[in-house]
Scaffold this motif. Structure first.
Motif, PDB file in Angstrom:
ATOM      1  N   ARG A 233      93.759 -16.833 -55.977  1.00 50.90           N
ATOM      2  CA  ARG A 233      92.900 -17.959 -55.595  1.00 50.90           C
ATOM      3  C   ARG A 233      92.702 -18.838 -56.818  1.00 50.90           C
ATOM      4  NH1 ARG A 233      88.469 -17.668 -58.329  1.00 50.90           N
ATOM      5  NH2 ARG A 233      87.565 -15.676 -58.975  1.00 50.90           N
ATOM      6  N   VAL A 234      92.300 -20.071 -56.583  1.00 47.25           N
ATOM      7  CA  VAL A 234      92.001 -20.972 -57.692  1.00 47.25           C
ATOM      8  C   VAL A 234      90.500 -21.200 -57.750  1.00 47.25           C
ATOM      9  CG1 VAL A 234      94.247 -22.099 -57.513  1.00 47.25           C
ATOM     10  CG2 VAL A 234      92.289 -23.058 -56.297  1.00 47.25           C
ATOM     11  N   PRO A 235      89.953 -21.506 -58.928  1.00 53.54           N
ATOM     12  CA  PRO A 235      88.522 -21.821 -59.019  1.00 53.54           C
ATOM     13  C   PRO A 235      88.171 -23.001 -58.132  1.00 53.54           C
ATOM     14  CG  PRO A 235      89.460 -21.453 -61.201  1.00 53.54           C
ATOM     15  CD  PRO A 235      90.616 -21.507 -60.246  1.00 53.54           C
ATOM     16  N   ASP A 236      86.917 -23.070 -57.712  1.00 55.41           N
ATOM     17  CA  ASP A 236      86.497 -24.128 -56.797  1.00 55.41           C
ATOM     18  C   ASP A 236      85.945 -25.354 -57.511  1.00 55.41           C
ATOM     19  OD1 ASP A 236      84.131 -23.080 -57.726  1.00 55.41           O
ATOM     20  OD2 ASP A 236      83.195 -22.845 -55.754  1.00 55.41           O
ATOM     21  N   LEU A 237      86.292 -25.518 -58.793  1.00 60.82           N
ATOM     22  CA  LEU A 237      85.764 -26.634 -59.577  1.00 60.82           C
ATOM     23  C   LEU A 237      86.071 -27.979 -58.932  1.00 60.82           C
ATOM     24  CD1 LEU A 237      84.426 -27.789 -62.128  1.00 60.82           C
ATOM     25  CD2 LEU A 237      86.659 -27.609 -63.275  1.00 60.82           C
ATOM     26  N   GLY A 242      83.722 -32.703 -55.676  1.00 59.25           N
ATOM     27  CA  GLY A 242      83.954 -33.731 -54.672  1.00 59.25           C
ATOM     28  C   GLY A 242      85.372 -34.265 -54.632  1.00 59.25           C
ATOM     29  N   LEU A 243      86.330 -33.537 -55.239  1.00 60.84           N
ATOM     30  CA  LEU A 243      87.725 -33.963 -55.221  1.00 60.84           C
ATOM     31  C   LEU A 243      88.459 -33.250 -54.089  1.00 60.84           C
ATOM     32  CD1 LEU A 243      88.296 -33.720 -59.073  1.00 60.84           C
ATOM     33  CD2 LEU A 243      88.000 -35.820 -57.733  1.00 60.84           C
ATOM     34  N   ARG A 244      89.412 -33.927 -53.506  1.00 60.26           N
ATOM     35  CA  ARG A 244      90.112 -33.330 -52.370  1.00 60.26           C
ATOM     36  C   ARG A 244      91.077 -32.237 -52.805  1.00 60.26           C
ATOM     37  NH1 ARG A 244      92.112 -38.404 -48.907  1.00 60.26           N
ATOM     38  NH2 ARG A 244      91.758 -39.468 -50.907  1.00 60.26           N
ATOM     39  N   THR A 245      91.109 -31.169 -52.011  1.00 58.62           N
ATOM     40  CA  THR A 245      91.950 -30.014 -52.288  1.00 58.62           C
ATOM     41  C   THR A 245      92.724 -29.628 -51.036  1.00 58.62           C
ATOM     42  OG1 THR A 245      90.276 -28.378 -51.643  1.00 58.62           O
ATOM     43  CG2 THR A 245      90.215 -29.160 -53.920  1.00 58.62           C
ATOM     44  N   ASP A 246      93.719 -28.745 -51.223  1.00 54.93           N
ATOM     45  CA  ASP A 246      94.403 -28.192 -50.064  1.00 54.93           C
ATOM     46  C   ASP A 246      93.595 -27.017 -49.524  1.00 54.93           C
ATOM     47  OD1 ASP A 246      94.891 -26.061 -51.773  1.00 54.93           O
ATOM     48  OD2 ASP A 246      97.073 -26.228 -51.726  1.00 54.93           O
ATOM     49  N   ALA A 247      94.141 -26.312 -48.526  1.00 53.75           N
ATOM     50  CA  ALA A 247      93.411 -25.218 -47.895  1.00 53.75           C
ATOM     51  C   ALA A 247      93.123 -24.076 -48.862  1.00 53.75           C
ATOM     52  CB  ALA A 247      94.197 -24.698 -46.697  1.00 53.75           C
ATOM     53  N   GLU A 248      93.917 -23.969 -49.926  1.00 56.24           N
ATOM     54  CA  GLU A 248      93.728 -22.907 -50.910  1.00 56.24           C
ATOM     55  C   GLU A 248      92.835 -23.328 -52.067  1.00 56.24           C
ATOM     56  OE1 GLU A 248      97.628 -21.771 -52.102  1.00 56.24           O
ATOM     57  OE2 GLU A 248      98.091 -20.767 -50.217  1.00 56.24           O
ATOM     58  N   GLY A 249      92.339 -24.552 -52.028  1.00 56.81           N
ATOM     59  CA  GLY A 249      91.435 -25.020 -53.072  1.00 56.81           C
ATOM     60  C   GLY A 249      92.113 -25.697 -54.243  1.00 56.81           C
ATOM     61  N   ARG A 250      93.436 -25.914 -54.154  1.00 60.58           N
ATOM     62  CA  ARG A 250      94.143 -26.574 -55.251  1.00 60.58           C
ATOM     63  C   ARG A 250      93.960 -28.092 -55.160  1.00 60.58           C
ATOM     64  NH1 ARG A 250     100.131 -24.115 -55.190  1.00 60.58           N
ATOM     65  NH2 ARG A 250     100.007 -24.829 -53.030  1.00 60.58           N
ATOM     66  N   ALA A 272      97.242 -26.992 -59.128  1.00 61.98           N
ATOM     67  CA  ALA A 272      97.761 -28.280 -58.656  1.00 61.98           C
ATOM     68  C   ALA A 272      98.531 -28.087 -57.359  1.00 61.98           C
ATOM     69  CB  ALA A 272      98.679 -28.896 -59.716  1.00 61.98           C
ATOM     70  N   ALA A 273      98.461 -29.070 -56.473  1.00 59.75           N
ATOM     71  CA  ALA A 273      99.201 -29.010 -55.211  1.00 59.75           C
ATOM     72  C   ALA A 273      99.700 -30.401 -54.850  1.00 59.75           C
ATOM     73  CB  ALA A 273      98.323 -28.463 -54.098  1.00 59.75           C
ATOM     74  N   MET A 274     100.989 -30.628 -55.041  1.00 59.75           N
ATOM     75  CA  MET A 274     101.577 -31.885 -54.590  1.00 59.75           C
ATOM     76  C   MET A 274     101.531 -31.908 -53.061  1.00 59.75           C
ATOM     77  SD  MET A 274     104.931 -32.493 -56.948  1.00 59.75           S
ATOM     78  CE  MET A 274     104.951 -32.083 -58.686  1.00 59.75           C
ATOM     79  N   THR A 275     101.115 -33.022 -52.489  1.00 62.72           N
ATOM     80  CA  THR A 275     100.932 -33.090 -51.048  1.00 62.72           C
ATOM     81  C   THR A 275     102.222 -32.888 -50.268  1.00 62.72           C
ATOM     82  OG1 THR A 275     101.112 -35.500 -51.236  1.00 62.72           O
ATOM     83  CG2 THR A 275      98.899 -34.570 -51.164  1.00 62.72           C
ATOM     84  N   ASP A 276     103.352 -33.285 -50.845  1.00 65.68           N
ATOM     85  CA  ASP A 276     104.605 -33.191 -50.089  1.00 65.68           C
ATOM     86  C   ASP A 276     105.570 -32.158 -50.649  1.00 65.68           C
ATOM     87  OD1 ASP A 276     105.035 -34.585 -52.414  1.00 65.68           O
ATOM     88  OD2 ASP A 276     106.461 -36.008 -51.540  1.00 65.68           O
ATOM     89  N   ARG A 277     105.219 -31.507 -51.765  1.00 64.23           N
ATOM     90  CA  ARG A 277     106.149 -30.540 -52.359  1.00 64.23           C
ATOM     91  C   ARG A 277     105.394 -29.324 -52.896  1.00 64.23           C
ATOM     92  NH1 ARG A 277     109.577 -33.648 -56.716  1.00 64.23           N
ATOM     93  NH2 ARG A 277     107.640 -34.825 -56.955  1.00 64.23           N
TER      94      ARG A 277
END
Length: 391
Positions: A233-237, A242-250, A272-277
């Motif tokens: 899991r990734v920290p929930d910082l 208030g920044l957008r994350t993916d379902a895993e919190g990235r 980090a989570a690229m939206t398309d890759r």
């Protein structure tokens, strides 16, 4: 942008240190690294810390440039509007650009008793506690490792090589990333070490107690020490800020690793989570992402458009004790192929794979300490907008 540019890097793992060193080489750029520990942790060696073959720790003086200011504290919130990071110790750090490189840790198992009775190898403190627990347990006592990924396989093999009685519970299949041809030498080596491997849909853990592990088929496995290696899991910082994350919190980013919410926040590493890759959490990805994040920030400082970051993978290296290993090669997009190396040569390749990123960081530290490069002049004098909104 005129004057000195302040860049704050949150997280001192492979990606964060790589980014900090790259940025610190530029004249006119001041870099602050915020990390909750005073030392760099070689996370890919934590299974060795458990058995005492390595301490998995390196002083930041070896891997972090002398031009980088180190703040030992924990970031608790990012205020994107004010461009400020709040710290657990009560202070704040201001920035013009922020590299979000907070890494990852053990996921909540979501299994009754696991959080209370199972140990983790995902961070330094967890590995140290596990080592102490094993030291207090008779060498003949049964040990159960849950999780069939690299950490699970490496931990099981490392302990079995010391003579421990180990059961590896896979949940489904041994080494799900591996090609079938690469999986065979892993299974052979584990069997050679005496590891009992449980695979299949019924080999899933449904409960953990102080002395046993319960499987989906109703069996109770005696377990004096249970080690949970399934999932990260990734920290929930980011979410708390208030920044957008993916379902895993990235943190969600575009192809340049820039936050979809704020052009002054750039991500690197596991968080980090690229939206398309989407990409696999790994040291291999982190060092590339750290370099890419630094490049994006430097181009923005110079008033240039950042280039998309492209990740290239070579495979996955797995140590199976100190004398054997398996290197599973992949296509550049990280799909495993049939090529692999096993045995002693596989162990040598794994050791090289562990040393190489550390050598990269040490080389970057020397460059960041020795000289600075001239910062490119901006193509225009209008700085990027502080935030952007994506519909």
């Amino acid at each position: 942008m005129n004057g000195n540019v302040e860049v704050v890097v949150v997280g001192g793992g492979y990606g964060g240190v790589m980014a900090a060193n790259r940025l610190a080489r530029r004249d006119g750029v001041s870099v602050t690294l915020v990390n909750r520990r005073p030392d760099f942790v070689e996370r890919i060696r934590l299974h060795q810390l458990v058995t005492g073959s390595d301490d998995a720790v390196e002083g930041f003086g070896e891997v972090l440039g002398g031009n980088v200011r180190l703040v030992v504290d924990t970031a608790t919130r990012i205020d994107a509007t004010e461009r400020r990071v709040s710290l657990a110790g009560g202070g704040t750090v201001s920035y013009d650009y922020l590299i979000y490189a907070v890494g990852s840790g053990a996921a909540d198992p979501g299994v009754p008793g696991a959080a209370e009775f199972a140990h983790s190898v995902s961070d330094l403190e967890g590995a140290q506690r596990l080592r102490s627990a094993l030291a207090a347990t008779p060498a003949t006592a049964p040990v159960t490792v849950v999780g069939a990924g690299p950490t699970g396989m490496e931990t099981a093999a490392e302990l079995a090589e010391l003579g421990r009685k180990v059961t590896l519970v896979c949940g489904d299949v041994l080494g799900p990333y591996l090609h079938a041809r690469g999986r065979r030498p892993v299974a052979h080596r584990l069997a050679e070490l005496g590891v009992t491997v449980l695979e299949g849909p019924r080999a899933r853990v449904t409960g953990v107690t102080r002395e046993a592990v319960r499987l989906d088929d109703g069996r109770d496995l005696p377990s004096a020490v249970t080690i949970w290696t399934a999932g990260f899991r990734v920290p929930d910082l980011a979410a708390r800020s208030g920044l957008r994350t993916d379902a895993e919190g990235r943190l969600l980013t575009d192809a340049t690793l820039t936050s979809v919410d704020d052009v002054r926040i750039v991500a690197a590493g596991d968080a980090a989570a690229m939206t398309d890759r989407p990409f696999r959490m790994s040291c291999q990805a982190a060092v590339q992402l750290g370099a890419g994040a630094a490049a994006t920030v430097l181009r923005r400082i110079a008033g240039k458009t950042p280039a998309p970051v492209r990740l290239l993978f070579a495979g996955q290296c797995i140590s199976l004790g100190r004398n054997a290993g398996v290197t599973q090669f992949s296509y550049l997009d990280d799909r495993a192929n049939a090529l692999h190396i096993s045995g002693r040569l596989g162990a040598h390749v794994k050791e090289f794979a562990c040393r190489f990123p550390l050598d990269q960081l040490a080389s970057g530290a020397r460059k960041a300490s020795a000289y600075r490069l001239e910062t490119p002049q901006p193509e225009h004098r209008t700085p990027p907008s502080d935030t952007r909104h994506v519909a």
